[in-house]
Design a protein around this motif. Structure first.
Motif, PDB file in Angstrom:
ATOM      1  N   MET A 121       0.845  -1.191   0.000  1.00 14.81           N
ATOM      2  CA  MET A 121       0.000   0.000   0.000  1.00 14.81           C
ATOM      3  C   MET A 121       0.882   1.242   0.000  1.00 14.81           C
ATOM      4  SD  MET A 121      -1.609   0.158   3.884  1.00 14.81           S
ATOM      5  CE  MET A 121      -2.783   1.403   3.336  1.00 14.81           C
ATOM      6  N   GLY A 122       0.416   2.260  -0.699  1.00 18.37           N
ATOM      7  CA  GLY A 122       1.194   3.485  -0.757  1.00 18.37           C
ATOM      8  C   GLY A 122       0.723   4.392  -1.874  1.00 18.37           C
ATOM      9  N   GLN A 123       1.314   5.547  -1.901  1.00 19.49           N
ATOM     10  CA  GLN A 123       1.016   6.544  -2.910  1.00 19.49           C
ATOM     11  C   GLN A 123       1.500   6.071  -4.278  1.00 19.49           C
ATOM     12  OE1 GLN A 123       3.393  10.349  -2.872  1.00 19.49           O
ATOM     13  NE2 GLN A 123       1.574  11.067  -1.803  1.00 19.49           N
ATOM     14  N   LEU A 124       0.751   6.379  -5.330  1.00 21.39           N
ATOM     15  CA  LEU A 124       1.223   6.135  -6.693  1.00 21.39           C
ATOM     16  C   LEU A 124       2.210   7.252  -7.008  1.00 21.39           C
ATOM     17  CD1 LEU A 124      -2.147   5.131  -8.404  1.00 21.39           C
ATOM     18  CD2 LEU A 124      -0.327   3.629  -7.563  1.00 21.39           C
ATOM     19  N   ALA A 125       3.484   6.959  -6.766  1.00 24.01           N
ATOM     20  CA  ALA A 125       4.490   8.011  -6.669  1.00 24.01           C
ATOM     21  C   ALA A 125       4.682   8.787  -7.972  1.00 24.01           C
ATOM     22  CB  ALA A 125       5.809   7.413  -6.203  1.00 24.01           C
ATOM     23  N   TYR A 126       4.728   8.100  -9.094  1.00 25.56           N
ATOM     24  CA  TYR A 126       4.938   8.808 -10.364  1.00 25.56           C
ATOM     25  C   TYR A 126       3.757   9.735 -10.658  1.00 25.56           C
ATOM     26  CZ  TYR A 126       6.353   9.661 -15.198  1.00 25.56           C
ATOM     27  OH  TYR A 126       6.741  10.261 -16.374  1.00 25.56           O
ATOM     28  N   ASP A 144      -2.298  -4.684  -4.436  1.00 20.24           N
ATOM     29  CA  ASP A 144      -1.867  -3.289  -4.508  1.00 20.24           C
ATOM     30  C   ASP A 144      -2.993  -2.391  -4.012  1.00 20.24           C
ATOM     31  OD1 ASP A 144       0.760  -3.597  -6.058  1.00 20.24           O
ATOM     32  OD2 ASP A 144      -0.678  -4.620  -7.361  1.00 20.24           O
ATOM     33  N   ILE A 145      -2.700  -1.596  -3.003  1.00 21.96           N
ATOM     34  CA  ILE A 145      -3.696  -0.684  -2.438  1.00 21.96           C
ATOM     35  C   ILE A 145      -3.164   0.742  -2.566  1.00 21.96           C
ATOM     36  CG2 ILE A 145      -4.992  -0.024  -0.383  1.00 21.96           C
ATOM     37  CD1 ILE A 145      -4.741  -2.896   0.593  1.00 21.96           C
ATOM     38  N   PRO A 146      -3.650   1.505  -3.552  1.00 18.94           N
ATOM     39  CA  PRO A 146      -3.162   2.877  -3.723  1.00 18.94           C
ATOM     40  C   PRO A 146      -3.717   3.802  -2.654  1.00 18.94           C
ATOM     41  CG  PRO A 146      -4.896   2.405  -5.310  1.00 18.94           C
ATOM     42  CD  PRO A 146      -4.628   1.116  -4.580  1.00 18.94           C
ATOM     43  N   VAL A 147      -2.889   4.735  -2.233  1.00 15.73           N
ATOM     44  CA  VAL A 147      -3.287   5.739  -1.249  1.00 15.73           C
ATOM     45  C   VAL A 147      -3.373   7.083  -1.966  1.00 15.73           C
ATOM     46  CG1 VAL A 147      -2.595   6.960   0.851  1.00 15.73           C
ATOM     47  CG2 VAL A 147      -2.259   4.489   0.671  1.00 15.73           C
ATOM     48  N   ALA A 148      -4.474   7.777  -1.791  1.00 16.36           N
ATOM     49  CA  ALA A 148      -4.679   9.056  -2.469  1.00 16.36           C
ATOM     50  C   ALA A 148      -3.618  10.071  -2.055  1.00 16.36           C
ATOM     51  CB  ALA A 148      -6.072   9.595  -2.155  1.00 16.36           C
ATOM     52  N   ALA A 149      -3.358  11.036  -2.945  1.00 14.33           N
ATOM     53  CA  ALA A 149      -2.359  12.076  -2.677  1.00 14.33           C
ATOM     54  C   ALA A 149      -3.002  13.450  -2.820  1.00 14.33           C
ATOM     55  CB  ALA A 149      -1.178  11.931  -3.631  1.00 14.33           C
ATOM     56  N   PRO A 150      -3.873  13.827  -1.877  1.00 15.74           N
ATOM     57  CA  PRO A 150      -4.534  15.131  -1.982  1.00 15.74           C
ATOM     58  C   PRO A 150      -3.554  16.283  -1.781  1.00 15.74           C
ATOM     59  CG  PRO A 150      -4.979  14.130   0.148  1.00 15.74           C
ATOM     60  CD  PRO A 150      -4.259  13.098  -0.658  1.00 15.74           C
ATOM     61  N   LEU A 151      -3.821  17.390  -2.466  1.00 19.75           N
ATOM     62  CA  LEU A 151      -3.002  18.593  -2.335  1.00 19.75           C
ATOM     63  C   LEU A 151      -3.525  19.455  -1.191  1.00 19.75           C
ATOM     64  CD1 LEU A 151      -2.354  19.941  -5.948  1.00 19.75           C
ATOM     65  CD2 LEU A 151      -0.608  19.547  -4.216  1.00 19.75           C
ATOM     66  N   ALA A 152      -2.655  19.754  -0.242  1.00 19.77           N
ATOM     67  CA  ALA A 152      -2.991  20.693   0.831  1.00 19.77           C
ATOM     68  C   ALA A 152      -2.292  22.007   0.507  1.00 19.77           C
ATOM     69  CB  ALA A 152      -2.530  20.150   2.178  1.00 19.77           C
TER      70      ALA A 152
END
Length: 334
Positions: free
Chosen positions: A157-162, A319-327
């Motif tokens: 699990m983690g952010q989809l880095a690219y 595979d568990i993607p984690v969202a990457a919201p913009l703060a």
């Protein structure tokens, strides 16, 4: 899987010589999440308790506010799972993020015969050891950052880095109006997640906004003092610098460097991990945006998944993607 056994079926199975231990394990009711887990954004609840005692090893790093946030998830999972017959042992790997350190930690956990392992296998040099653990029948969950080379880990699990990097690149281009100069500070060159975040942004900028000049990358090894020095040097050497893009640890230090240099409003930082310690720089205008990855949620859910896998045979996506919201910070253009 839920299996309901009435007396007739029980007698039939007994007459056939089948033991109940040969049957799939009965699912248990979910245990409500504690407030500490809810505060982290966790949604994966444990089933339980386990029929037999379970021992889980979680391997993580120290030395920054990011890892302190990850520690909160470990602590919450430890307290949550203890009444469910599952013990969590936190194995601290120190401050040096290297493949050798991670491999040694996994090797130690295997020697101590833990039932499940969760860690951050961010380098390709960890793949063989992860595969060894899984081949030995030990479920393995990778959290936060996985290797670029695919291992046989049970869950990652983690952010989809690219993709997160591409989002950062598009945001930077918008802030600059498609032209200007940025400096790049990365954590560890060769660390899959750090490289992917960097390349996602730079590939996008080079293809879509060739008028944006890129300085670096500079490797800070997730060290705040190094990131501060690199940010200061980049501003001194490039008076026309507009953005410092930090792909891993160091965004808080870079923001402090901007403030100390009197460049607030002229130079902005784009980075990762929306942690409380960085709020002052968002409010002050030094940080333009942070892409969050919820480290505490990831560590908590990794351990809960291991408990459910081992105790009840529960299955999760590989595979568990984690969202990457913009703060956004105060000076960001919406």
């Amino acid at each position: 899987m839920k299996i309901l056994l009435d007396r007739r079926r029980f007698l039939a199975l007994s007459a056939a010589g089948l033991s109940l231990t040969a049957l799939p394990r009965l699912a248990a009711a979910e245990v409500p999440l504690p407030d500490a887990a809810k505060a982290l954004g966790a949604t994966v609840a444990a089933e339980g308790p386990s029929e037999k005692p379970l021992r889980l090893a979680v391997l993580s790093f120290q030395g920054s506010s990011f890892w302190e946030a990850a520690d909160k998830g470990i602590a919450a999972a430890t307290d949550y799972l203890k009444p469910l017959n599952t013990t969590v042992d936190y194995i601290q790997l120190g401050t040096g993020l290297t493949a050798e350190t991670i491999v040694a930690g996994i090797d130690g956990a295997l020697t101590k015969q833990y039932d499940g392992i969760a860690t951050v296998p961010i380098f390709d040099g960890t793949v063989a050891k992860v595969n060894e653990a899984v081949a030995a029948g030990v479920p393995f969950v990778a959290f936060i950052a996985d290797s670029a080379e695919r291992s046989n880990r049970t869950v990652g699990m983690g952010q989809l880095a690219y993709d997160a990097g591409k989002t950062a690149g598009a945001f930077i281009a918008k802030q600059l109006g498609g032209k200007g100069k940025i400096a790049v500070i990365t954590g560890y060159l060769g660390a899959a997640q750090h490289d992917a975040r960097m390349n996602g942004a730079l590939d996008y900028l080079k293809a879509e906004h060739p008028d944006i000049t890129i300085v670096g990358p500079f490797e800070c090894k997730d060290d705040d003092a190094t990131a501060y020095s690199q940010a200061t040097d980049a501003m001194t050497s490039n008076p026309d610098l507009s953005v410092i893009y930090v792909t891993a640890g160091g965004s808080e230090a870079a923001a402090k460097a901007v403030r100390d240099a009197g460049q607030t409003g002229k130079v902005g930082v784009v980075g990762y991990d929306d942690l409380p310690e960085k709020q002052q720089y968002k409010d002050g205008g030094e940080i333009l945006a942070l892409l969050d990855q919820a480290p505490g949620r990831q560590t908590f859910e990794s351990l809960v998944m291991l408990h459910n896998i081992l105790a009840f045979g529960k299955e999760y996506p590989a595979d568990i993607p984690v969202a990457a919201p913009l703060a956004l910070g105060k000076n960001a253009k919406p």
